[in-house]
Scaffold this active site. Structure first.
Site, PDB file in Angstrom:
ATOM      1  N   ASN A  35       1.082  -5.011  21.700  1.00  0.00           N
ATOM      2  CA  ASN A  35       2.271  -5.580  22.354  1.00  0.00           C
ATOM      3  C   ASN A  35       2.602  -4.865  23.669  1.00  0.00           C
ATOM      4  O   ASN A  35       3.654  -5.120  24.254  1.00  0.00           O
ATOM      5  CB  ASN A  35       3.491  -5.543  21.414  1.00  0.00           C
ATOM      6  N   THR A  38       3.459   0.871  24.739  1.00  0.00           N
ATOM      7  CA  THR A  38       3.088   2.122  25.421  1.00  0.00           C
ATOM      8  C   THR A  38       1.664   2.042  25.990  1.00  0.00           C
ATOM      9  O   THR A  38       1.209   2.986  26.619  1.00  0.00           O
ATOM     10  CB  THR A  38       3.167   3.323  24.448  1.00  0.00           C
ATOM     11  N   GLY A  39       0.981   0.939  25.746  1.00  0.00           N
ATOM     12  CA  GLY A  39      -0.365   0.746  26.290  1.00  0.00           C
ATOM     13  C   GLY A  39      -0.334  -0.323  27.368  1.00  0.00           C
ATOM     14  O   GLY A  39       0.729  -0.870  27.676  1.00  0.00           O
ATOM     15  N   SER A  78       0.936   2.219  17.394  1.00  0.00           N
ATOM     16  CA  SER A  78       2.122   3.072  17.205  1.00  0.00           C
ATOM     17  C   SER A  78       2.277   3.916  18.456  1.00  0.00           C
ATOM     18  O   SER A  78       1.291   4.455  18.968  1.00  0.00           O
ATOM     19  CB  SER A  78       1.947   4.031  16.021  1.00  0.00           C
ATOM     20  N   LYS A 108      -6.862  -7.147   3.636  1.00  0.00           N
ATOM     21  CA  LYS A 108      -6.975  -7.708   2.275  1.00  0.00           C
ATOM     22  C   LYS A 108      -7.452  -9.154   2.343  1.00  0.00           C
ATOM     23  O   LYS A 108      -8.391  -9.549   1.641  1.00  0.00           O
ATOM     24  CB  LYS A 108      -5.608  -7.616   1.589  1.00  0.00           C
ATOM     25  N   TYR A 148       8.509   9.319  13.687  1.00  0.00           N
ATOM     26  CA  TYR A 148       7.043   9.251  13.779  1.00  0.00           C
ATOM     27  C   TYR A 148       6.399   9.838  12.516  1.00  0.00           C
ATOM     28  O   TYR A 148       5.593   9.178  11.853  1.00  0.00           O
ATOM     29  CB  TYR A 148       6.594  10.022  15.014  1.00  0.00           C
ATOM     30  N   LYS A 152       4.385   7.710   9.562  1.00  0.00           N
ATOM     31  CA  LYS A 152       2.962   7.917   9.265  1.00  0.00           C
ATOM     32  C   LYS A 152       2.766   8.335   7.803  1.00  0.00           C
ATOM     33  O   LYS A 152       1.782   7.960   7.170  1.00  0.00           O
ATOM     34  CB  LYS A 152       2.375   8.971  10.198  1.00  0.00           C
ATOM     35  N   TYR A 162      -2.344   0.064  -1.366  1.00  0.00           N
ATOM     36  CA  TYR A 162      -3.208  -1.111  -1.191  1.00  0.00           C
ATOM     37  C   TYR A 162      -4.598  -0.844  -1.757  1.00  0.00           C
ATOM     38  O   TYR A 162      -5.248  -1.744  -2.283  1.00  0.00           O
ATOM     39  CB  TYR A 162      -3.289  -1.522   0.290  1.00  0.00           C
ATOM     40  N   ARG A 189       3.318  14.071  27.049  1.00  0.00           N
ATOM     41  CA  ARG A 189       2.524  15.012  26.263  1.00  0.00           C
ATOM     42  C   ARG A 189       2.160  16.197  27.164  1.00  0.00           C
ATOM     43  O   ARG A 189       2.114  16.080  28.385  1.00  0.00           O
ATOM     44  CB  ARG A 189       1.280  14.333  25.696  1.00  0.00           C
TER      45      ARG A 189
END
Ligand code: NAD
Length: 323
Positions: A35, A38-39, A78, A108, A148, A152, A162, A189
């Site tokens: 989406n 952040t990318g 994420s 699945k 975060y 995770k 699952y 970062r």
């Protein structure tokens, strides 16, 4: 790789784009779902002309559909940098929970292998050092980083459920700090920040007294480890990271030297719940995957600094042109 059709969630991000690139070079068909929180499609622009790559703009927390067969789902969507997930706390919790639920549902439905990109942050501020996969971690569930870390941890639990309840072939990798070209200069970062500040001759901002440690892994090594895990039949969790441990002050000084900069070091406040130490025990990855990192910090940082220097220069030139 024998896998033909791979879904990479978060494929327009830093790590995801390298995975897409590597899988395409091995002949796989890649479906990237992102989406762009952040990318950016820019991370894939050199690959976009290829018929074997499909880039789908979609939010994993909503309805997810992929037509046709899928052999492998690599779930990387994420926010990952503290600045990003603190800016997007609810989105981070949602993609770790609902996004992981939908990515697992896809695996699945397609009877595909599923790999979760988990993180060393599940260990929190660790009371065991180095961190082995058997360590349960020390996370503050209501601290700022919990959006975060807990997302995770939940994602790991859901992945395990699952596997046990729905017999999905799952794998969990706990990735330690990874760096390399294509990180965003302002993603917050430490490595991109130190490099940007060094190249601009600005003060290098080290948090606390800089004695806290991190272990940094060059992106090519991390990608190799992730794909080794994807190809194995292992369930994990398995640590993927470089066990060479550096203090943050030592890292800042190393980057400054490599960049040929004379930036001063400026000490600033340490973030809340910032881990004091971080180092993976990688014996499982070595023994069970035959994987170990190969790129030492000096060569990895050199490559990354060269890329940032070109990138920041390019920005300056395009800003000049637009004036
Ligand atoms: P990144 O921010 O560059 O990439 C994350 C990608 O996920 C972005 O392209 C973003 O737009 C996308 N995304 C976020 N929410 C989404 C949603 N709801 N739907 C669809 N796409 C969404 O971060 P990265 O460093 O490449 O990290 C990728 C993954 O690896 C993350 O899951 C992260 O937790 C994990 N990881 C990374 C590191 C590291 O050092 N880079 C360490 C540990 C774990």
């Amino acid at each position: 790789m024998s896998t033909q059709r791979v879904v990479v969630t978060g494929g327009a991000g830093f790590l995801g784009s390298y995975l897409c690139e590597r899988l395409l070079s091995e002949g796989a068909e890649v479906i990237c779902m992102d989406n762009f929180l952040t990318g950016s499609p820019r991370n894939l622009e050199h690959l976009l002309g290829r018929s074997s790559l499909r880039l789908i703009e979609c939010d994993l927390t909503g309805f997810v559909h992929v037509p046709g067969e899928v052999d492998l789902v690599l779930h990387f969507a994420s926010a990952a940098s503290p600045a990003d997930y603190l800016r997007h706390p609810i989105e981070t919790l949602k993609v770790g929970s609902l996004g992981t639920l939908h990515a697992l549902g896809l695996a699945k439905e397609k009877d595909a292998r599923f790999l979760l990109a988990s993180t060393s942050e599940v260990y929190g501020d660790p009371l065991e050092h180095p961190q082995r996969e058997t360590y349960w971690g020390n996370v503050n569930p209501v601290g700022p980083r919990s959006v975060y870390d807990e997302a995770k941890r939940f994602a790991e639990s859901l992945t395990t459920a699952y596997r046990n309840s729905h017999r999905v072939d799952t794998a969990i990798v706990r990735i330690f700090n990874t760096y390399g070209p294509r990180m965003r200069p302002h993603d917050g970062r430490a490595i991109p920040t130190f490099i940007r500040q060094s190249l601009h001759g600005e003060p290098i901002t080290v948090t606390g007294d800089g004695s806290q440690t991190r272990s940094i892994c060059y992106v090519d090594d991390t990608v190799e480890g992730i794909l080794a895990m994807a190809r194995s039949g292992l369930q994990g969790p398995i640590n993927i990271g470089n066990p060479t441990e550096l203090t943050m002050l030592g890292l800042a000084e190393k980057i400054r030297d490599l960049a040929g900069s004379s930036s001063p070091i400026r000490f600033i406040d340490r973030p809340v719940d910032d881990p004091a130490v971080r180092r993976p025990d990688t014996s499982q990855a070595a023994e069970r995957l035959g994987w170990q990192p190969r790129v030492d910090a000096l060569s990895g940082l050199r490559r990354t600094i060269d890329w940032f220097a070109r990138e920041l220069q390019g920005h300056r030139e395009s800003a000049d042109v637009s004036l």
